[in-house]
Motif scaffolding. Sequence first.
Motif, mmCIF file in Angstrom:
data_model
loop_
_atom_site.group_PDB
_atom_site.id
_atom_site.type_symbol
_atom_site.label_atom_id
_atom_site.label_comp_id
_atom_site.label_asym_id
_atom_site.label_seq_id
_atom_site.Cartn_x
_atom_site.Cartn_y
_atom_site.Cartn_z
ATOM 1 N N GLY A 13 1.041 -1.365 -0.006
ATOM 2 C CA GLY A 13 0.003 -0.447 -0.208
ATOM 3 C C GLY A 13 0.400 1.369 -0.176
ATOM 4 O O GLY A 13 0.151 2.275 -0.148
ATOM 5 N N SER A 14 2.054 0.894 0.236
ATOM 6 C CA SER A 14 2.994 2.335 -0.062
ATOM 7 C C SER A 14 3.132 2.705 -1.354
ATOM 8 O O SER A 14 4.198 3.637 -2.020
ATOM 9 C CB SER A 14 4.081 1.909 0.542
ATOM 10 N N GLY A 15 2.612 1.984 -2.145
ATOM 11 C CA GLY A 15 2.921 2.904 -3.620
ATOM 12 C C GLY A 15 4.167 2.440 -4.625
ATOM 13 O O GLY A 15 4.886 2.905 -5.278
ATOM 14 N N ARG A 16 4.755 1.103 -3.581
ATOM 15 C CA ARG A 16 6.299 0.949 -4.303
ATOM 16 C C ARG A 16 6.031 0.483 -5.612
ATOM 17 O O ARG A 16 6.400 0.921 -6.491
ATOM 18 C CB ARG A 16 7.015 -0.202 -4.165
ATOM 19 N N LEU A 17 5.327 -0.297 -6.528
ATOM 20 C CA LEU A 17 5.481 -0.724 -7.265
ATOM 21 C C LEU A 17 4.625 0.517 -8.653
ATOM 22 O O LEU A 17 5.459 0.592 -10.072
ATOM 23 C CB LEU A 17 3.890 -2.139 -8.109
ATOM 24 N N THR A 18 3.283 1.312 -8.437
ATOM 25 C CA THR A 18 3.187 2.660 -9.301
ATOM 26 C C THR A 18 5.061 3.045 -8.930
ATOM 27 O O THR A 18 5.339 4.022 -10.275
ATOM 28 C CB THR A 18 2.234 2.638 -8.471
ATOM 29 N N ALA A 19 5.522 3.415 -7.833
ATOM 30 C CA ALA A 19 6.309 4.957 -8.124
ATOM 31 C C ALA A 19 7.597 4.340 -9.021
ATOM 32 O O ALA A 19 8.413 4.728 -9.246
ATOM 33 C CB ALA A 19 6.822 5.019 -6.719
ATOM 34 N N VAL A 20 8.263 2.688 -8.673
ATOM 35 C CA VAL A 20 9.061 2.170 -9.365
ATOM 36 C C VAL A 20 9.098 2.300 -10.855
ATOM 37 O O VAL A 20 9.965 2.568 -11.900
ATOM 38 C CB VAL A 20 9.630 0.617 -8.689
ATOM 39 N N LYS A 21 7.599 1.548 -11.274
ATOM 40 C CA LYS A 21 6.888 1.962 -12.622
ATOM 41 C C LYS A 21 7.613 3.247 -13.395
ATOM 42 O O LYS A 21 8.331 2.791 -14.680
ATOM 43 C CB LYS A 21 5.995 1.099 -12.818
ATOM 44 N N ILE A 22 6.849 4.359 -12.897
ATOM 45 C CA ILE A 22 7.443 5.645 -13.000
ATOM 46 C C ILE A 22 8.475 5.998 -12.878
ATOM 47 O O ILE A 22 9.051 6.215 -14.279
ATOM 48 C CB ILE A 22 6.339 6.335 -12.160
ATOM 49 N N PHE A 23 9.458 5.503 -11.459
ATOM 50 C CA PHE A 23 10.507 6.108 -11.393
ATOM 51 C C PHE A 23 11.171 5.053 -13.226
ATOM 52 O O PHE A 23 12.802 5.909 -13.954
ATOM 53 C CB PHE A 23 11.074 5.856 -10.471
ATOM 54 N N VAL A 24 11.553 3.666 -13.389
ATOM 55 C CA VAL A 24 12.193 3.370 -14.400
ATOM 56 C C VAL A 24 11.478 3.779 -16.050
ATOM 57 O O VAL A 24 12.764 3.769 -16.974
ATOM 58 C CB VAL A 24 12.786 2.028 -13.767
ATOM 59 N N GLN A 25 10.397 4.327 -15.721
ATOM 60 C CA GLN A 25 9.918 4.415 -17.288
ATOM 61 C C GLN A 25 10.766 6.157 -17.702
ATOM 62 O O GLN A 25 10.937 5.216 -19.244
ATOM 63 C CB GLN A 25 8.011 4.565 -17.450
ATOM 64 N N GLU A 26 10.988 6.361 -17.137
ATOM 65 C CA GLU A 26 11.941 8.387 -17.711
ATOM 66 C C GLU A 26 12.898 7.410 -18.142
ATOM 67 O O GLU A 26 13.388 7.643 -19.652
ATOM 68 C CB GLU A 26 11.819 9.151 -16.307
ATOM 69 N N PRO A 27 14.271 7.028 -17.519
ATOM 70 C CA PRO A 27 15.535 6.886 -17.762
ATOM 71 C C PRO A 27 15.367 5.501 -18.838
ATOM 72 O O PRO A 27 16.376 5.207 -20.250
ATOM 73 C CB PRO A 27 16.037 5.976 -17.186
ATOM 74 N N ALA A 28 14.397 4.528 -19.105
ATOM 75 C CA ALA A 28 14.545 3.636 -20.387
ATOM 76 C C ALA A 28 13.692 4.724 -22.071
ATOM 77 O O ALA A 28 14.625 3.684 -22.097
ATOM 78 C CB ALA A 28 13.009 2.561 -19.972
ATOM 79 N N LYS A 29 13.251 5.657 -21.281
ATOM 80 C CA LYS A 29 13.105 6.495 -23.159
ATOM 81 C C LYS A 29 14.310 6.925 -23.242
ATOM 82 O O LYS A 29 13.595 6.628 -24.377
ATOM 83 C CB LYS A 29 11.843 7.324 -22.616
ATOM 84 N N SER A 30 15.212 6.628 -22.581
ATOM 85 C CA SER A 30 16.397 7.607 -23.102
ATOM 86 C C SER A 30 17.703 6.644 -23.798
ATOM 87 O O SER A 30 18.657 6.369 -23.986
ATOM 88 C CB SER A 30 17.403 8.277 -22.181
ATOM 89 N N GLU A 31 17.427 5.149 -23.132
ATOM 90 C CA GLU A 31 18.265 4.056 -23.715
ATOM 91 C C GLU A 31 17.745 3.160 -24.512
ATOM 92 O O GLU A 31 16.805 3.429 -25.397
ATOM 93 C CB GLU A 31 18.003 2.871 -22.216
ATOM 94 N N ALA A 32 18.823 2.895 -25.074
ATOM 95 C CA ALA A 32 18.887 2.212 -26.816
ATOM 96 C C ALA A 32 17.793 1.241 -26.696
ATOM 97 O O ALA A 32 17.750 0.059 -25.875
ATOM 98 C CB ALA A 32 19.821 1.250 -26.895
ATOM 99 N N THR A 33 16.939 0.816 -27.554
ATOM 100 C CA THR A 33 15.375 0.140 -27.306
ATOM 101 C C THR A 33 16.514 -1.393 -28.170
ATOM 102 O O THR A 33 17.157 -1.372 -29.355
ATOM 103 C CB THR A 33 15.057 0.432 -28.582
ATOM 104 N N PRO A 34 16.560 -2.218 -27.924
ATOM 105 C CA PRO A 34 16.741 -3.662 -27.873
ATOM 106 C C PRO A 34 16.345 -4.207 -29.014
ATOM 107 O O PRO A 34 15.359 -3.903 -29.768
ATOM 108 C CB PRO A 34 16.797 -4.863 -26.933
ATOM 109 N N GLY A 35 17.277 -5.061 -29.985
ATOM 110 C CA GLY A 35 16.169 -5.471 -31.353
ATOM 111 C C GLY A 35 15.356 -6.926 -31.341
ATOM 112 O O GLY A 35 15.560 -7.086 -29.968
ATOM 113 N N ASP A 36 15.325 -7.371 -31.702
ATOM 114 C CA ASP A 36 14.283 -8.242 -32.118
ATOM 115 C C ASP A 36 15.340 -9.595 -31.614
ATOM 116 O O ASP A 36 16.094 -9.806 -32.612
ATOM 117 C CB ASP A 36 13.590 -8.290 -33.084
#
Length: 794
Positions: free
Chosen positions: A63-86
């Motif tokens: 109930g401390s919002g861990r999942l939502t907070a972690v998801k939002i936190f990592v989504q920002e740096p993930a956008k700037s990282e290289a997209t992996p191949g198929d």
Amino acid sequence: MKKKLALNELRNTCDTGTVVIESADLTQISNPIIGQPRASKALKLGVGIKSDGFNIYASGMAGSGRLTAVKIFVQEPAKSEATPGDWCYVNNFRDPYQPTKLSLPTGRGIAFKKEMKDLIVDVWQSLFKAFESEEYANRRLKVISAFEEQQSQAINVLSERAKEESLLLKQTPWEIITIPMIDGEPLTDEQFGALPQWQQDDLRKKQDKFLDEIKVKLSELRKQEKAVNRELSKLEKDVAIITISSRIEDVAGNYKQVPLVLEYLMDVKNDILDNLAEFLLAHKSQGGNNGQRASNFLNRYEVNVLVDNSELNGAPVIIEQNPTYSNLMGRVEKESYMGTMLTDFTMIRKGSLHAANGGYLIIRVEELLRNYFSWNALKRALKTKEIVIEEAGEQYGFFTTKTLKPEAIPLHVKVILIGHPTYYHLLFSYEPEFKGLFKVKADFDTEMDRTPKGESEYSRFVQYTCKNENLLKPGADAVARVVEYGSRLVSDQHKLSTRFGDIADIVREAHHYALGDKSDHITESHILKAIEEELYRSNLIQEKINEMITTGQLFIDLKGEKTGQINGLSVIDLGDIAFGRPNRITCSVNLGKEGVVAIEREAELSGPIHTKGVMILSGYLSEKYFQNSPASIVARIVFEQSYSEVEGDSASSAELYTILSSLSKLPIKQGIAVTGSVNQKGEVQAIGGVNEKIEGYFEVCRSVGLTGEQGVIIPASNVRNLMLKDEVLKAVSQQQFNIWAVDTIDDGIEILTGVKSGSPVQEGTVAYFVKQALDEYADRMKEFSNQENNAEIV
């Protein structure tokens, strides 16, 4: 110190004037982890370090919002990282049980699959046209005609030789036979049987001798036929090579930078050439009686796109809600065909590790540990840095049936486990490899400081929730109430709860009530109604207990004075609700040597903490009153009408008050309830659930009738924990209910008895009366001992 608490000390109110209602876009929160500087710093470190083992364990309460907070936190740096191949799996033509992996540039997996499908169709059509062409037919006919001419000439030569031996040569579909002739006419079986024996023998010898010549000639013809077949195969293959190569080269031109694809295309080319007849037949047979067999053959040229990142922007962020072994590691599916389970590389399915490869995988540790094999499989994948798809039982040798063994895929992923602190400590203590794999601990606190900045973040969260979920806009008074509710959840005037799931639920429920009132925004009244309704849905048992008190089934005196009797306060926690209830505590004192005796302890209904609290009472009495003489009393204390285990030491101060009242013969005001633990020095210590205890007792008093003499004594160290309801504050403001804070037992006994606590040598004080009673008991014990000794002498 003792004092009656003022109204402003009973709740830290939030001034609506300090609440800022944002008008700007709130769809993004600058810091997704509100009030968690420690967790934010740890997550930033874990995400930033790409070295092995720096995976993250996000530790915190539900109930401390861990999942939502972690998801939002990592989504920002993930956008700037290289997209992996198929990633794709294709047929291994050398060993079909070990499919080959292919790594393709981002978004090329689906394109390559289509190119291969088109290529196979194009190759078949081109081959069909090539083999149906007049040029190919003429070249083939030329080779066949030359052989047939040679074959015809050889048969003619044999026929002439046979005539010279008076034999007729006849060719059947299966063999060449000889028939004896006389005078140029072939003999029938009857005619041959009528000949003399010597003549029959002579003819048979001629036949056998000539058959040897035929065998030699036929052997030569068969060699020639094999040579012709080889030449025809070579012709067929040459035409196929020319036809296929151009098509393969067209596709290969798009993958010059991917050597494995070029190697695979060469394998496809060689396989078609090696299985040319079946390849042509398979395409021709699709949809007919042999359609399944043809389809199974053509599946060998399919491309199984395991991971398609064509629509991904940046690194993937995957949340695996059900981390079973198959969902995590992938699986090989099977299908039933004529009672047999069949599979091939086209039935390989990805797991969440494949989907998250090159990015982030978020898993709830409770779910991970609940699924067999999942933890060991994840641990093995992180250690070896590769994903191996296999049956779960194969790891332990449970299955020996032959199945696919797909080539392992390299793994580069950041795993974030989310779980309760207990799981972290258990894994850290009992899983040797856990520390090396999850080197970063992001500890989520259950509370944050209630500062102007904290209140502002709370306000932004409420407004963000409303905007993100299309709820009505909250007013400043509503936001202020939510802030106060956040302090109430942690029972601290200077803290705010980080259980944002509970905060958001209150806002959502308030929105529902606002719609019912046809309001254009959420107001303070809607927030209060949501809080009250949430309590009402769960407080049935509390109401039943209060009803038993008001009807006299549970004995609780709320007015008057009594000696050796007091109302102690306890908390009943049912999970979804915790509420306070008063308990009558009584004490009886008489001559004896046992000291303080807890009846619950004697009846084995006392928990260890409660037992410790009772023993502390003996320590207090010994230090203050038994310095020069032994204890000559037995003081029995009990929780009246209590039939379950008593645990905790929050009633130890109340128990001590009853003992002092019984000894001093000073009555206690029954309208005042008490909570607080005590140490051997007589200091009253903080307890938990202070708001619930006060409000629970207030409800009982209100149901019977407020007199203005009722109230609660709490430890002074608990004042900062007060976040009381409006009803209590209103009663206090109208002087119908009172709340006192005390530091010591002496402070509390003065409020309860109205007599100064004083010292044992100060006349007219509680301590003096207690000492007088103890001395009297000591004298009586001495007289009793002398009487016993005299009786023994006599």
